[in-house]
Design a protein around this motif. Structure first.
Motif, mmCIF file in Angstrom:
data_model
loop_
_atom_site.group_PDB
_atom_site.id
_atom_site.type_symbol
_atom_site.label_atom_id
_atom_site.label_comp_id
_atom_site.label_asym_id
_atom_site.label_seq_id
_atom_site.Cartn_x
_atom_site.Cartn_y
_atom_site.Cartn_z
ATOM 1 N N UNK A 98 43.793 48.670 33.345
ATOM 2 C CA UNK A 98 43.912 49.970 34.014
ATOM 3 C C UNK A 98 43.261 51.076 33.183
ATOM 4 N N UNK A 99 43.054 50.835 31.882
ATOM 5 C CA UNK A 99 42.385 51.834 31.034
ATOM 6 C C UNK A 99 40.967 52.109 31.509
ATOM 7 N N UNK A 100 40.356 51.152 32.222
ATOM 8 C CA UNK A 100 38.993 51.350 32.721
ATOM 9 C C UNK A 100 38.917 52.435 33.783
ATOM 10 N N UNK A 101 40.055 52.801 34.344
ATOM 11 C CA UNK A 101 40.074 53.929 35.296
ATOM 12 C C UNK A 101 39.869 55.255 34.589
ATOM 13 N N UNK A 102 39.978 55.267 33.269
ATOM 14 C CA UNK A 102 39.744 56.483 32.492
ATOM 15 C C UNK A 102 38.340 56.520 31.909
ATOM 16 N N UNK A 103 37.449 55.719 32.466
ATOM 17 C CA UNK A 103 36.045 55.771 32.079
ATOM 18 C C UNK A 103 35.251 56.527 33.142
ATOM 19 N N UNK A 104 34.077 56.973 32.761
ATOM 20 C CA UNK A 104 33.215 57.693 33.699
ATOM 21 C C UNK A 104 31.790 57.153 33.566
ATOM 22 N N UNK A 105 31.324 56.341 34.528
ATOM 23 C CA UNK A 105 32.019 55.937 35.757
ATOM 24 C C UNK A 105 33.077 54.868 35.489
ATOM 25 N N UNK A 106 33.923 54.634 36.475
ATOM 26 C CA UNK A 106 34.994 53.650 36.348
ATOM 27 C C UNK A 106 34.405 52.248 36.270
ATOM 28 N N UNK A 107 34.927 51.427 35.344
ATOM 29 C CA UNK A 107 34.556 50.021 35.266
ATOM 30 C C UNK A 107 35.512 49.235 36.166
ATOM 31 N N UNK A 108 34.959 48.574 37.168
ATOM 32 C CA UNK A 108 35.805 47.910 38.152
ATOM 33 C C UNK A 108 35.953 46.412 37.932
ATOM 34 N N UNK A 109 35.133 45.812 37.063
ATOM 35 C CA UNK A 109 35.102 44.350 36.954
ATOM 36 C C UNK A 109 36.477 43.762 36.631
ATOM 37 N N UNK A 110 37.072 44.187 35.516
ATOM 38 C CA UNK A 110 38.358 43.609 35.118
ATOM 39 C C UNK A 110 39.495 44.081 36.016
ATOM 40 N N UNK A 111 39.359 45.276 36.585
ATOM 41 C CA UNK A 111 40.366 45.746 37.534
ATOM 42 C C UNK A 111 40.426 44.830 38.751
ATOM 43 N N UNK A 112 39.248 44.486 39.277
ATOM 44 C CA UNK A 112 39.192 43.599 40.440
ATOM 45 C C UNK A 112 39.725 42.208 40.076
ATOM 46 N N UNK A 113 39.368 41.724 38.877
ATOM 47 C CA UNK A 113 39.882 40.426 38.433
ATOM 48 C C UNK A 113 41.408 40.447 38.340
ATOM 49 N N UNK A 114 41.961 41.533 37.822
ATOM 50 C CA UNK A 114 43.416 41.651 37.692
ATOM 51 C C UNK A 114 44.099 41.617 39.051
ATOM 52 N N UNK A 115 43.613 42.432 39.975
ATOM 53 C CA UNK A 115 44.238 42.492 41.294
ATOM 54 C C UNK A 115 44.074 41.174 42.047
ATOM 55 N N UNK A 116 42.905 40.545 41.897
ATOM 56 C CA UNK A 116 42.704 39.248 42.540
ATOM 57 C C UNK A 116 43.626 38.181 41.973
ATOM 58 N N UNK A 117 43.822 38.216 40.643
ATOM 59 C CA UNK A 117 44.700 37.247 39.996
ATOM 60 C C UNK A 117 46.143 37.452 40.427
ATOM 61 N N UNK A 118 46.558 38.709 40.550
ATOM 62 C CA UNK A 118 47.930 38.979 41.002
ATOM 63 C C UNK A 118 48.131 38.506 42.434
ATOM 64 N N UNK A 119 47.130 38.714 43.271
ATOM 65 C CA UNK A 119 47.211 38.230 44.648
ATOM 66 C C UNK A 119 47.302 36.714 44.708
ATOM 67 N N UNK A 120 46.549 36.032 43.809
ATOM 68 C CA UNK A 120 46.595 34.579 43.769
ATOM 69 C C UNK A 120 47.970 34.086 43.347
ATOM 70 N N UNK A 121 48.553 34.705 42.313
ATOM 71 C CA UNK A 121 49.885 34.312 41.863
ATOM 72 C C UNK A 121 50.933 34.611 42.937
ATOM 73 N N UNK A 122 50.774 35.743 43.625
ATOM 74 C CA UNK A 122 51.721 36.086 44.685
ATOM 75 C C UNK A 122 51.667 35.057 45.805
ATOM 76 N N UNK A 123 50.458 34.643 46.174
ATOM 77 C CA UNK A 123 50.311 33.639 47.233
ATOM 78 C C UNK A 123 50.850 32.286 46.781
#
Length: 315
Positions: free
Chosen positions: A273-298
């Protein structure tokens, strides 16, 4: 007192009367099949009421609210002589501490980084782990399934309640940190990790977005706790097992020899989530995190559904 009488006044470990809280929801099932969605909403609403009225839940939220206060006071005392606060590595959670004295908004990011590895997932694990097992140990699980809610609807209501707790717990930390930061430190423009400056309003917006990402990072833990809760009839055992698994995963994620499998641990990308404090925002690891959480939830959600569907509630 007979068993029927005992069941009629049964309360859980926190003294919340499940029969009273769920009475309205149960009465709604007497209508036609077309209004079963009302039963589902009523069940979810009653689960929310039970969860957030428990002293255990309130105590957990109180501890979470206290963490930003302790961090803010510690930083204030440490820098009272005019010295600066040391920080951690670039983009990591501890690095935000160095910015707290310049802008109290950074206390929000610091508090979330401090609570995410242990306090927040532990609280979620306790709530999710007790969801089914707690009902079973209290003797209210059979009472719930007497009404035509169905096991799937009950499981969905329990998981939705756990996810709601994820959001509420995260917002408690963020709001507490914002209030303490505003009281102890100045507020103003925010300097991002990239070195650019953004307005205070945009900084607040990013703080809210970070809180939402942190809450979403916990849905895998909630699904894990729900699955563990279907494996036992002891609420304490389910909570302890869930928290124990969380600690084990955190330890394994710090062992260098396991670097090949660490990206698959649900906690590996939590601090992205620290990547949200970059300019521009780095989305790579954010997307990996959310995708991984969705996989574990499923994965664990499906496992919980399969287990609960075959669970013998009369045992």
């Amino acid at each position: 007192m007979s068993r029927a009488e005992a069941d009629g006044v049964r309360t859980d470990a926190d003294g919340v009367r499940a029969d009273d809280v769920r009475a309205d929801a149960v009465r709604e099932v007497s209508g036609p099949r077309e209004v079963r969605w009302i039963w589902t909403f009523g069940l979810f609403r009653s689960e929310l009421g039970i969860t957030f009225r428990r002293w255990r839940t309130l105590a957990l939220l109180g501890v979470l609210a206290a963490v930003p206060i302790l961090v803010g006071v510690a930083v204030k005392i440490e820098t009272s002589d005019g010295s600066s606060m040391g920080g951690g590595g670039e983009g990591g959670g501890p690095a935000f501490i160095a910015q707290v004295t310049n802008n109290g908004l950074f206390l929000v990011f610091t508090a979330l980084a401090a609570t995410l590895p242990f306090f927040l997932p532990m609280a979620v694990g306790v709530v999710a782990g007790d969801s089914i097992a707690g009902e079973s140990s209290a003797g209210t699980l059979r009472y719930l399934l007497v009404a035509p809610a169905g096991r799937t609807r009950l499981l969905l209501a329990k998981y939705a309640t756990a996810m709601t707790f994820c959001l509420v717990a995260t917002l408690v930390v963020a709001v507490s940190a914002l209030a303490v930061g505003a009281l102890l430190f100045p507020l103003g423009e925010v300097t991002t990790i990239s070195g650019t400056r953004i307005g205070f309003g945009e900084g607040l917006l990013r703080a809210l977005l970070i809180a939402l990402v942190v809450a979403a990072s916990l849905i895998g833990v909630a699904a894990l706790g729900l699955f563990v809760s279907t494996l036992t009839s002891s609420g304490i055992a389910a909570m302890a097992t869930t928290v124990g698994l969380l600690i084990t995963i955190q330890i394994l994620d710090q062992i260098p020899q396991l670097h090949a499998i660490q990206p698959y641990f649900f906690s590996h990308y939590w601090l992205s989530f620290a990547d949200l404090m970059r300019e521009p925002v780095y989305w790579d690891e954010l997307v990996k995190n959310l995708g991984l959480q969705g996989l574990y939830a499923a994965l664990f959600g499906t496992a919980a559904w399969a287990r609960f569907g075959a669970k013998d509630i009369t045992a």
